[in-house]
Design a protein around this motif. Sequence first.
Motif, PDB file in Angstrom:
ATOM      1  N   VAL A 286       0.781  -1.032  -0.100  1.00  0.00           N
ATOM      2  CA  VAL A 286      -0.047  -0.017  -0.143  1.00  0.00           C
ATOM      3  C   VAL A 286       0.677   1.256   0.049  1.00  0.00           C
ATOM      4  CG1 VAL A 286      -1.618   1.457   1.440  1.00  0.00           C
ATOM      5  CG2 VAL A 286      -2.191  -1.171   0.948  1.00  0.00           C
ATOM      6  N   LYS A 287       1.831   1.300   0.757  1.00  0.00           N
ATOM      7  CA  LYS A 287       2.725   2.528   0.891  1.00  0.00           C
ATOM      8  C   LYS A 287       3.490   2.596  -0.743  1.00  0.00           C
ATOM      9  CE  LYS A 287       4.136   2.323   5.724  1.00  0.00           C
ATOM     10  NZ  LYS A 287       5.236   2.164   6.822  1.00  0.00           N
TER      11      LYS A 287
ATOM     12  N   LYS B  60       1.118   3.950  -3.113  1.00  0.00           N
ATOM     13  CA  LYS B  60       0.554   5.587  -2.711  1.00  0.00           C
ATOM     14  C   LYS B  60       1.875   6.359  -3.180  1.00  0.00           C
ATOM     15  CE  LYS B  60      -1.494   7.975   0.969  1.00  0.00           C
ATOM     16  NZ  LYS B  60      -1.973   8.008   2.371  1.00  0.00           N
TER      17      LYS B  60
ATOM     18  N   GLU C  96       2.044   6.596  -6.835  1.00  0.00           N
ATOM     19  CA  GLU C  96       0.690   7.037  -7.388  1.00  0.00           C
ATOM     20  C   GLU C  96       0.006   6.233  -8.422  1.00  0.00           C
ATOM     21  OE1 GLU C  96       1.754  11.218  -8.697  1.00  0.00           O
ATOM     22  OE2 GLU C  96       2.197  11.589  -6.718  1.00  0.00           O
TER      23      GLU C  96
ATOM     24  N   SER D  78      -2.557   2.398  -8.419  1.00  0.00           N
ATOM     25  CA  SER D  78      -3.645   1.473  -7.933  1.00  0.00           C
ATOM     26  C   SER D  78      -2.883   0.316  -7.453  1.00  0.00           C
ATOM     27  CB  SER D  78      -4.891   0.931  -8.649  1.00  0.00           C
ATOM     28  OG  SER D  78      -4.219   0.264  -9.767  1.00  0.00           O
TER      29      SER D  78
ATOM     30  N   ASP E 278      -9.758  -1.071  -3.227  1.00  0.00           N
ATOM     31  CA  ASP E 278     -10.269   0.070  -2.103  1.00  0.00           C
ATOM     32  C   ASP E 278     -10.652  -0.251  -0.677  1.00  0.00           C
ATOM     33  OD1 ASP E 278     -10.379   2.040  -4.051  1.00  0.00           O
ATOM     34  OD2 ASP E 278     -12.366   1.472  -4.540  1.00  0.00           O
TER      35      ASP E 278
ATOM     36  N   ILE F 196      -6.933  -0.833   1.088  1.00  0.00           N
ATOM     37  CA  ILE F 196      -6.541   0.394   1.388  1.00  0.00           C
ATOM     38  C   ILE F 196      -7.084   0.805   2.322  1.00  0.00           C
ATOM     39  CG2 ILE F 196      -6.198   3.026   0.631  1.00  0.00           C
ATOM     40  CD1 ILE F 196      -5.857   1.877  -2.302  1.00  0.00           C
TER      41      ILE F 196
ATOM     42  N   LEU G 260      -4.776   1.784   6.144  1.00  0.00           N
ATOM     43  CA  LEU G 260      -4.297   2.939   6.090  1.00  0.00           C
ATOM     44  C   LEU G 260      -5.214   3.831   7.153  1.00  0.00           C
ATOM     45  CD1 LEU G 260      -3.968   4.300   2.453  1.00  0.00           C
ATOM     46  CD2 LEU G 260      -2.089   3.472   4.061  1.00  0.00           C
TER      47      LEU G 260
END
Length: 91
Positions: free
Chosen positions: A48-49, A52, A55, A57, A84, A87, A91
Amino acid sequence: MIANNLRRLRKKMGLSQEKLARLADISLNTLTKIESGFAKKPTIQTVVKLAKALEVSLDELVKNREKADVIFSETEGITPFDSDKIISEYL
């Protein structure tokens, strides 16, 4: 899969491994292991990091271009379409 995608996306953004590690708030050692293919199943938090920081998916980062496989640990049975949900949980 993730190793090749990670390297491709990092280079596309013009980032060094050091810069991406800082942006993703992970160790350079961890990033190097993932990108070299030594760490084949990084944790969901790490993935996930990275997504992100790049930038992109999660599915763009982890999918196999021939097959839509998710390959990180702690998420057996998760499909790329669950991005989704993943995340929001981590997060």
